[in-house]
Design a protein around this motif. Sequence first.
Motif, short mmCIF file in Angstrom:
data_model
loop_
_atom_site.label_atom_id
_atom_site.label_comp_id
_atom_site.label_asym_id
_atom_site.label_seq_id
_atom_site.Cartn_x
_atom_site.Cartn_y
_atom_site.Cartn_z
N UNK A 1 0.80 -1.22 0.00
CA UNK A 1 0.00 0.00 0.00
C UNK A 1 0.84 1.28 0.00
N UNK A 2 1.80 1.35 0.93
CA UNK A 2 2.53 2.63 1.09
C UNK A 2 3.94 2.60 0.52
N UNK A 3 4.44 1.44 0.14
CA UNK A 3 5.73 1.31 -0.52
C UNK A 3 6.93 1.36 0.41
N UNK A 4 6.72 1.42 1.74
CA UNK A 4 7.85 1.42 2.65
C UNK A 4 8.41 0.01 2.77
N UNK B 1 1.69 -6.20 3.90
CA UNK B 1 1.24 -4.85 4.23
C UNK B 1 1.90 -4.47 5.55
N UNK B 2 2.48 -3.27 5.63
CA UNK B 2 3.19 -2.85 6.85
C UNK B 2 2.19 -2.62 7.99
N UNK C 1 0.39 6.83 4.75
CA UNK C 1 1.58 7.32 4.06
C UNK C 1 1.73 6.72 2.68
N UNK C 2 2.58 7.39 1.88
CA UNK C 2 3.15 6.79 0.68
C UNK C 2 4.61 7.21 0.64
N UNK D 1 5.58 7.08 -9.03
CA UNK D 1 4.49 8.06 -9.07
C UNK D 1 3.19 7.47 -9.62
N UNK D 2 3.28 6.45 -10.46
CA UNK D 2 2.05 5.80 -10.95
C UNK D 2 1.31 5.11 -9.80
N UNK D 3 2.08 4.45 -8.93
CA UNK D 3 1.47 3.81 -7.74
C UNK D 3 0.87 4.86 -6.81
N UNK D 4 1.58 5.98 -6.65
CA UNK D 4 1.06 7.06 -5.80
C UNK D 4 -0.26 7.58 -6.36
#
Length: 200
Positions: A51-54, A60-61, A106-107, A126-129
């Motif tokens: 989801x957030x890319x961290x 999922x974090x 977050x992202x 940025x596409x994922x965002x």
Amino acid sequence: MLIDALRCLPGVGPKSAQRMAYHLLQRDQAGAARLAGAMQNAIERVRHCGMCNTFTEREICEICESGDLDSGRGGVSRRDQALLCVVEMPGDLLMMEQTQTYRGLYFVLMGRLSPLDGVGPKEIHLERLLNRALDGLVKEVILATNFTVEGEATAHYVSEMLGEHGVRVTRIARGLPVGGELEYVDSGTLAQALIERRAV
């Protein structure tokens, strides 16, 4: 070979790498073995949050999971799903959390736009965002990129991209020093910057 490998770390030059290598080999071989094992374990297990890319060891974090309606107590999310804060790196996310003033999601871009270094929109996801910001739940995107030339360029690009889709975009206030990076700012200053965010 070890000295060259250590030089891949940010801020580690040839002398520092040589000092580290000799220390590990001469005085702390057990520490060297732990370090090697931990690095191997991280490479094998750590991935990007869906989801957030961290970074996380799970799909999922924990932060995104706590914002999920299904995982909250009694079906209620513990985080405001209407707020999405965009940061450059996982260290910035941790600093935002330390302020204890932000309860949204977050992202993490995992970088910032830097054409001279070959970092464009694709490299910072940025596409994922965009997909995340247009999920129907997000009402405001808070840009918390660093106040560096690259961070400002990234914030401008993201605000233009999201603005075209009618997403409300705000930017954290300049309570932070120009040229400063979130990871090194005290939490009080960062909290004030978040509270005084403004429309872009």
